[in-house]
Design an enzyme around this catalytic site. Structure first.
Site, PDB file in Angstrom:
ATOM      1  N   HIS A  72     -87.456 -32.250 -26.667  1.00 22.16           N
ATOM      2  CA  HIS A  72     -88.698 -33.002 -26.427  1.00 22.16           C
ATOM      3  C   HIS A  72     -88.960 -33.966 -27.578  1.00 22.16           C
ATOM      4  O   HIS A  72     -88.902 -33.589 -28.734  1.00 22.16           O
ATOM      5  CB  HIS A  72     -89.874 -32.038 -26.286  1.00 22.16           C
ATOM      6  CG  HIS A  72     -89.922 -31.373 -24.940  1.00 22.16           C
ATOM      7  ND1 HIS A  72     -91.072 -30.942 -24.357  1.00 22.16           N
ATOM      8  CD2 HIS A  72     -88.931 -31.090 -24.064  1.00 22.16           C
ATOM      9  CE1 HIS A  72     -90.810 -30.413 -23.171  1.00 22.16           C
ATOM     10  NE2 HIS A  72     -89.508 -30.482 -22.986  1.00 22.16           N
ATOM     11  N   TYR A 195    -101.318 -30.532 -24.155  1.00 19.84           N
ATOM     12  CA  TYR A 195    -102.357 -29.752 -24.836  1.00 19.84           C
ATOM     13  C   TYR A 195    -103.686 -30.357 -24.404  1.00 19.84           C
ATOM     14  O   TYR A 195    -104.003 -31.491 -24.787  1.00 19.84           O
ATOM     15  CB  TYR A 195    -102.206 -29.854 -26.352  1.00 19.84           C
ATOM     16  CG  TYR A 195    -100.991 -29.124 -26.910  1.00 19.84           C
ATOM     17  CD1 TYR A 195     -99.727 -29.723 -26.930  1.00 19.84           C
ATOM     18  CD2 TYR A 195    -101.109 -27.841 -27.437  1.00 19.84           C
ATOM     19  CE1 TYR A 195     -98.633 -29.042 -27.446  1.00 19.84           C
ATOM     20  CE2 TYR A 195    -100.017 -27.164 -27.961  1.00 19.84           C
ATOM     21  CZ  TYR A 195     -98.779 -27.766 -27.959  1.00 19.84           C
ATOM     22  OH  TYR A 195     -97.693 -27.092 -28.480  1.00 19.84           O
ATOM     23  N   PRO A 287    -101.004 -19.091 -31.707  1.00 18.04           N
ATOM     24  CA  PRO A 287     -99.834 -19.699 -31.066  1.00 18.04           C
ATOM     25  C   PRO A 287     -99.884 -21.222 -30.896  1.00 18.04           C
ATOM     26  O   PRO A 287     -98.851 -21.822 -30.593  1.00 18.04           O
ATOM     27  CB  PRO A 287     -99.773 -19.003 -29.698  1.00 18.04           C
ATOM     28  CG  PRO A 287    -101.165 -18.529 -29.447  1.00 18.04           C
ATOM     29  CD  PRO A 287    -101.745 -18.212 -30.781  1.00 18.04           C
ATOM     30  N   LYS A 291     -95.617 -21.939 -34.179  1.00 21.96           N
ATOM     31  CA  LYS A 291     -94.930 -21.847 -35.477  1.00 21.96           C
ATOM     32  C   LYS A 291     -94.336 -20.467 -35.771  1.00 21.96           C
ATOM     33  O   LYS A 291     -93.513 -20.328 -36.677  1.00 21.96           O
ATOM     34  CB  LYS A 291     -95.900 -22.212 -36.610  1.00 21.96           C
ATOM     35  CG  LYS A 291     -96.266 -23.675 -36.639  1.00 21.96           C
ATOM     36  CD  LYS A 291     -95.068 -24.512 -37.017  1.00 21.96           C
ATOM     37  CE  LYS A 291     -95.283 -25.979 -36.758  1.00 21.96           C
ATOM     38  NZ  LYS A 291     -94.044 -26.687 -36.444  1.00 21.96           N
ATOM     39  N   TYR A 379     -95.649 -30.638 -36.555  1.00 21.87           N
ATOM     40  CA  TYR A 379     -95.207 -30.054 -35.283  1.00 21.87           C
ATOM     41  C   TYR A 379     -93.679 -29.940 -35.245  1.00 21.87           C
ATOM     42  O   TYR A 379     -93.142 -28.902 -34.844  1.00 21.87           O
ATOM     43  CB  TYR A 379     -95.718 -30.916 -34.126  1.00 21.87           C
ATOM     44  CG  TYR A 379     -95.635 -30.255 -32.775  1.00 21.87           C
ATOM     45  CD1 TYR A 379     -96.698 -29.504 -32.281  1.00 21.87           C
ATOM     46  CD2 TYR A 379     -94.490 -30.375 -31.983  1.00 21.87           C
ATOM     47  CE1 TYR A 379     -96.638 -28.885 -31.039  1.00 21.87           C
ATOM     48  CE2 TYR A 379     -94.412 -29.755 -30.749  1.00 21.87           C
ATOM     49  CZ  TYR A 379     -95.487 -29.009 -30.278  1.00 21.87           C
ATOM     50  OH  TYR A 379     -95.410 -28.399 -29.056  1.00 21.87           O
TER      51      TYR A 379
HETATM   52  C1  PHB Z   1     -94.766 -21.796 -25.096  1.00 19.63           C
HETATM   53  O1  PHB Z   1     -93.991 -22.435 -24.397  1.00 19.63           O
HETATM   54  O2  PHB Z   1     -94.896 -20.566 -24.953  1.00 19.63           O
HETATM   55  C2  PHB Z   1     -95.582 -22.496 -26.128  1.00 19.63           C
HETATM   56  C3  PHB Z   1     -95.307 -23.813 -26.409  1.00 19.63           C
HETATM   57  C4  PHB Z   1     -96.076 -24.484 -27.340  1.00 19.63           C
HETATM   58  C5  PHB Z   1     -97.111 -23.847 -27.976  1.00 19.63           C
HETATM   59  C6  PHB Z   1     -97.371 -22.511 -27.712  1.00 19.63           C
HETATM   60  C7  PHB Z   1     -96.601 -21.834 -26.780  1.00 19.63           C
HETATM   61  O3  PHB Z   1     -97.870 -24.524 -28.863  1.00 19.63           O
END
Ligand code: PHB
Ligand code: APR
Length: 385
Positions: A72, A195, A287, A291, A379
């Site tokens: 990504h 997000y 989460p 990280k 990130y």
């Molecule tokens: C996930 O795919 O489980 C996931 C991806 C990004 C995040 C948190 C969880 O920030």
């Protein structure tokens, strides 16, 4: 029984450490309290920083990751009915890879066993001595002792390793919300992660593969999962992802659902005598930003280097620097995870003033190259020094 490094815990941290040590000719035994099926199917965030994929690839466990991982180059922040793309690779030159943690664990277990590694499941460590190093474990109804030169406490947040560090300082924060996470058999409605910040709460659209979606909803920490029917979950997700231009969310059968509490936690130092803590045993992040796994990988990469130097030259310099080297990186990820969490979630206790500041901050990140670059470089992950 005797080995050079006794590793408590067969999660990503313990398994990768054992693999990295093996490549350098250092022996280890991994003691894992759960069974193999359990550790290979535990659902966790699966977003790998470039540094993490580099470690897996360079150590020869990246073949399936290279075939199946989805690279990504950006992510979307969605609020106020519109999406705002953060072009991570344009801003930082780096990318992230979506590859489930379950698959990393499967790849590592398979590789350790193929290399003749000693990985014991259903072997629970009940005691350890960090000074005359040894661990005592129960397995198949027997209690046995494993003598060693060093102990790696890779036994997660609820493990025994941390309890053996006297004078431990801990720092923590609980958040007034949790995540309800689902896996669904439906192609993702997006190529890049979304997000979303909405008055009803945060939502995240992630994915596991071209046919499996992973989605999350902010819920209250004491939420009863039984109150969430499939229809209610999809309706709530659709409401939080809604845009002014009529974007639609594809729905499908939900195959897994769970609620995860959110906390920040750090234990210092990450070493006592011949015991070294790594991964969730020493720190937890909420989460948001994914990280946790990446920190576990950077800890054990630093630890494997330090142990390798010790066995090759007798020098303990890198081992002595282990805790400080890890904690610098840990605290940066702690801040970033906290920041991204507070940027995107709805805090029920926030004042009207704080809500307006939050909205201003979202608009700033979405429109300022400097602010977006700061998000992006954290990130994709800072380089492992
Ligand atoms: C996930 O795919 O489980 C996931 C991806 C990004 C995040 C948190 C969880 O920030
Ligand atoms: N004896 C043996 N094994 C133990 C013991 C014990 N006394 N206590 C705990 N364990 C095992 C757990 O069963 C678990 O499999 O230690 C393992 C720790 O693994 P993880 O919890 O996966 O922690 P870690 O390897 O540090 O990986 C960090 O996990 O929580 C996620 O997001 C986090 O992705 C990150 C990753």
């Amino acid at each position: 029984m005797r080995t050079q490094v006794a590793i408590i815990g067969g999660g990503p941290a313990g398994l990768l450490l054992s693999h990295l040590l093996h490549l350098q000719g250092v022996d280890s035994v991994v003691l894992e309290s759960r069974d193999r099926d359990y550790v290979e199917h535990r659902q966790r965030a699966g977003m790998l920083e470039q540094g993490t994929t580099d470690v897996l690839r360079d150590s020869g466990v990246g073949d399936r990751l290279d075939r199946e991982g989805l690279v990504h180059h950006g992510l979307e922040l969605r609020f106020g009915g519109a999406g705002h793309r953060i072009p991570m690779t344009d801003l930082t030159g780096r990318a992230v890879t979506v590859y489930a943690q379950t698959e990393i664990v499967k790849d590592l277990v398979a590789r350790r066993l193929a290399d003749g590694g000693d990985v014991r499941f259903e072997a629970e460590v009940v005691d350890l001595d960090a000074s005359a190093p040894s661990v005592t474990f129960r397995s198949g109804g027997e209690t046995r002792t494993l003598d060693c030169d060093y102990i790696a406490g890779c036994d997660g947040f609820h493990g025994v390793g941390r309890t053996a560090v006297p004078g431990l300082r801990t720092y923590s924060r609980e958040y007034p919300f949790a995540w309800l996470g689902i896996l669904a058999d439906v192609p993702p409605s997006t190529d890049e992660l979304i997000y979303a910040h909405h008055d009803r709460g945060f939502a995240l659209h992630s994915l596991r593969s071209p046919t499996v979606s992973r989605l999350y909803l902010q819920v209250s920490p004491d939420e009863d999962i039984a109150a969430w029917s499939d229809a209610r979950i999809w309706d709530e997700l659709a409401a939080r992802f809604t845009t002014d231009d009529g974007w639609t969310l594809r729905e499908g059968p939900i195959t897994d659902r769970s609620i995860t509490p959110m906390r920040s936690f750090v234990a210092e130092p990450m070493r006592h005598d011949r015991l070294f803590l790594a991964g969730d045993a020493a720190h937890i992040v909420p989460p948001t930003g994914a990280k946790g796994l990446n920190l576990a990988v950077s800890d054990v990469t630093i630890l494997a280097r330090a142990l390798t130097e010790r066995y090759a030259t007798g020098s303990e310099t890198l081992l002595d620097g282990y805790s400080d080297a890890c904690l610098r990186r840990v605290w940066r990820a702690e801040h970033f995870s906290y920041w991204m969490t507070t940027l995107l979630h709805v805090d029920p206790a926030a004042t009207a003033f704080e809500r307006r500041l939050q909205r201003s901050n979202l608009e700033y990140v979405a429109t300022s190259k400097a602010a977006a670059t700061s998000l992006a470089e954290n990130y994709v992950g800072l380089p492992l020094t």
